[in-house]
Structure formats: C-alpha cells, structure tokens
Design a protein around this motif. Structure first.
Motif, PDB file in Angstrom:
ATOM      1  N   ASP A  64      -2.640  -1.656  11.621  1.00 49.85           N
ATOM      2  CA  ASP A  64      -1.772  -1.854  10.453  1.00 49.85           C
ATOM      3  C   ASP A  64      -2.422  -1.298   9.193  1.00 49.85           C
ATOM      4  OD1 ASP A  64       0.173  -3.081  11.978  1.00 49.85           O
ATOM      5  OD2 ASP A  64      -0.436  -5.116  11.450  1.00 49.85           O
ATOM      6  N   GLU A  65      -3.710  -1.540   9.033  1.00 52.66           N
ATOM      7  CA  GLU A  65      -4.413  -1.035   7.850  1.00 52.66           C
ATOM      8  C   GLU A  65      -4.482   0.487   7.858  1.00 52.66           C
ATOM      9  OE1 GLU A  65      -7.438  -4.772   6.982  1.00 52.66           O
ATOM     10  OE2 GLU A  65      -7.973  -3.310   8.534  1.00 52.66           O
ATOM     11  N   GLU A  68      -1.079   1.724   6.790  1.00 56.90           N
ATOM     12  CA  GLU A  68      -0.898   1.546   5.347  1.00 56.90           C
ATOM     13  C   GLU A  68      -1.692   2.590   4.569  1.00 56.90           C
ATOM     14  OE1 GLU A  68       0.338  -0.551   1.735  1.00 56.90           O
ATOM     15  OE2 GLU A  68       1.156  -0.119   3.712  1.00 56.90           O
ATOM     16  N   ARG A  71       0.123   5.850   4.775  1.00 56.73           N
ATOM     17  CA  ARG A  71       1.314   5.828   3.918  1.00 56.73           C
ATOM     18  C   ARG A  71       0.926   5.994   2.451  1.00 56.73           C
ATOM     19  NH1 ARG A  71       3.933   2.831   0.553  1.00 56.73           N
ATOM     20  NH2 ARG A  71       2.542   1.053   0.665  1.00 56.73           N
TER      21      ARG A  71
END
Length: 92
Positions: A64-65, A68, A71
């Motif tokens: 997830d990190e 992110e 992104r």
C-alpha cells in the motif's frame, strides 16, 4: 531493464507459492525450481508479503505504501509539468 519475455504471475499463483515456502520447510530456491519460477522472483514475493504483514526490515514499505508513493510521484511530476507550461505562457 526488463525483458520482453518476463512472465506475469497471478496474485493467486504468488500467494500459493509463498504459502508453499512458508509451510514446506524447503528453501525458496527449491520451491522456485519445483514451480518453474525464478528464485529471485519468489524471494521478492516472500519479502513483500512479510513487509505487508509488518515483518519486513526497518524502513521497508508495504505494498500500500509503495502504491501511494508511486501515485504521489506521478502527481508531483504532473504538477511540475503544469507549472512549466504556465511559466511559458505570455502574461496578459
């Protein structure tokens, strides 16, 4: 640089391979050879799964990190491009 012949494995395939490594007591290399997967790939999958469970090395990002961060980097690049375009416009 990646090869155009790089195999793509499904998330289910990766999960099954990780479970096999964890439950079999065999080395990553042995399991990779049995499954026909590159040992480096399987090792990376195991390492990523450990990080996602909070068992990675200090400072290692979870999936997830990493998503992110990717992104935010893309957003930052787009904003820098927009700023450069606006700087080039003649003022009214």
């Amino acid at each position: 640089m990646g090869s155009k012949y790089t195999k793509r494995y499904s998330e289910e395939c990766k999960r099954d391979a990780i479970v096999l490594v964890r439950s079999s007591g065999r080395t990553v290399t042995e399991v990779a050879r049995e499954l026909g997967v590159r040992p480096e790939s399987l090792r990376n999958w195991v390492r990523r799964e450990q990080a996602d469970r909070g068992e990675g090395t200090a400072g290692e990002l979870t999936s997830d990190e990493r998503g992110e961060l990717k992104r935010l980097r893309r957003q930052n690049r787009e904003q820098r491009q927009t700023i450069e375009i606006l700087k080039r416009r003649p003022s009214s």
